[in-house]
Design a protein around this motif. Structure first.
Motif, PDB file in Angstrom:
ATOM      1  N   LEU A   2       0.847  -1.186   0.000  1.00  0.00           N
ATOM      2  CA  LEU A   2       0.000   0.000   0.000  1.00  0.00           C
ATOM      3  C   LEU A   2       0.889   1.245   0.000  1.00  0.00           C
ATOM      4  N   ILE A   3       0.608   2.162  -0.915  1.00  0.00           N
ATOM      5  CA  ILE A   3       1.387   3.406  -0.979  1.00  0.00           C
ATOM      6  C   ILE A   3       0.486   4.568  -0.573  1.00  0.00           C
ATOM      7  N   HIS A   4       0.975   5.344   0.378  1.00  0.00           N
ATOM      8  CA  HIS A   4       0.222   6.473   0.950  1.00  0.00           C
ATOM      9  C   HIS A   4       1.003   7.725   0.553  1.00  0.00           C
ATOM     10  N   GLN A   5       0.421   8.505  -0.376  1.00  0.00           N
ATOM     11  CA  GLN A   5       1.128   9.667  -0.931  1.00  0.00           C
ATOM     12  C   GLN A   5       0.358  10.922  -0.554  1.00  0.00           C
ATOM     13  N   MET A  67      -2.956  -3.241   4.867  1.00  0.00           N
ATOM     14  CA  MET A  67      -3.914  -2.241   5.350  1.00  0.00           C
ATOM     15  C   MET A  67      -3.857  -2.097   6.867  1.00  0.00           C
ATOM     16  N   HIS A  70      -1.231   0.259   7.914  1.00  0.00           N
ATOM     17  CA  HIS A  70      -1.654   1.633   7.633  1.00  0.00           C
ATOM     18  C   HIS A  70      -2.598   2.141   8.724  1.00  0.00           C
ATOM     19  N   TYR A  96      -3.462  10.565  -1.757  1.00  0.00           N
ATOM     20  CA  TYR A  96      -3.816   9.510  -2.713  1.00  0.00           C
ATOM     21  C   TYR A  96      -3.233   8.216  -2.158  1.00  0.00           C
ATOM     22  N   ASP A  97      -4.092   7.240  -1.902  1.00  0.00           N
ATOM     23  CA  ASP A  97      -3.642   5.915  -1.438  1.00  0.00           C
ATOM     24  C   ASP A  97      -3.796   4.943  -2.590  1.00  0.00           C
ATOM     25  N   TYR A  98      -2.759   4.187  -2.876  1.00  0.00           N
ATOM     26  CA  TYR A  98      -2.904   3.224  -3.976  1.00  0.00           C
ATOM     27  C   TYR A  98      -2.129   1.944  -3.744  1.00  0.00           C
ATOM     28  N   SER A  99      -2.600   0.924  -4.438  1.00  0.00           N
ATOM     29  CA  SER A  99      -1.948  -0.382  -4.451  1.00  0.00           C
ATOM     30  C   SER A  99      -1.350  -0.583  -5.822  1.00  0.00           C
ATOM     31  N   LEU A 100      -0.299  -1.372  -5.900  1.00  0.00           N
ATOM     32  CA  LEU A 100       0.321  -1.621  -7.209  1.00  0.00           C
ATOM     33  C   LEU A 100      -0.526  -2.614  -8.004  1.00  0.00           C
ATOM     34  N   THR A 101      -0.544  -2.404  -9.329  1.00  0.00           N
ATOM     35  CA  THR A 101      -1.240  -3.351 -10.207  1.00  0.00           C
ATOM     36  C   THR A 101      -0.337  -4.553 -10.427  1.00  0.00           C
ATOM     37  N   ASP A 102      -0.937  -5.641 -10.915  1.00  0.00           N
ATOM     38  CA  ASP A 102      -0.152  -6.859 -11.200  1.00  0.00           C
ATOM     39  C   ASP A 102       0.793  -6.606 -12.370  1.00  0.00           C
TER      40      ASP A 102
END
Lengths: 102, 102
Positions: A2-5, A67, A70, A96-102
């Motif tokens: 999870l990336i929290h930007q 999560m 976080h 902007y919180d995002y997860s990496l795609t496959d």
């Protein structure tokens, strides 16, 4: 992962004291133990383009394994203290919180 | 190090074809040789908060060793082709370029 930007805009962008205080606050956040990696940024001197926003004071990125890590971070005393101590400094915060795609 | 962070909002967020096409376009960008590291993200299922924007379709981050590598990337044929092929898909693009603090 999870990336929290987060991006911060200051109420008084000209105040060096305010910038220093916010930077110190962000540095304190990076000590929270559930953070996997994290860093603080400032606008880069890339050429102005309509789609590029260079107006923020700091960008701040942290990554979390999951999560739950976080959630621990969001409710951590160091995070709550950061908001309490620094929220008077900022005019706007954008996350902007995002997860990496496959 | 220079970090180039982009968020894309689709004209038609419900169209799986549009999402797939934009994702393929972003994947093509990641082949540009001056990129040091890069990844594609989608909104994470963090709790809704006033400061968190979960409405974008993709986040896209690349890092560059220096400003020159970023300029080569911006003017690269693969990047120009991406814009030409995909710009009809997006409603909004927001870019934040930043350097790490000491």
């Amino acid at each position: 992962m999870l990336i929290h930007q987060v991006y911060f805009w200051l109420n008084d962008p000209q105040s060096i004291d305010d910038r220093d205080q916010l930077k110190k606050g962000l540095e304190s956040l990076l000590t929270i133990e559930t953070i996997k990696s994290g860093y603080i940024g400032i606008p880069a001197s890339t050429p102005p383009r309509e789609v590029v926003d260079h107006s923020f004071a700091f960008s701040y990125q942290t990554t979390f394994e999951n999560m739950n890590d976080h959630e621990v971070y969001q409710n951590h005393i160091v995070h709550l203290r950061f908001v309490e101590d620094c929220e008077h400094l900022w005019d706007r915060v954008q996350v902007y919180d995002y997860s990496l795609t496959d």
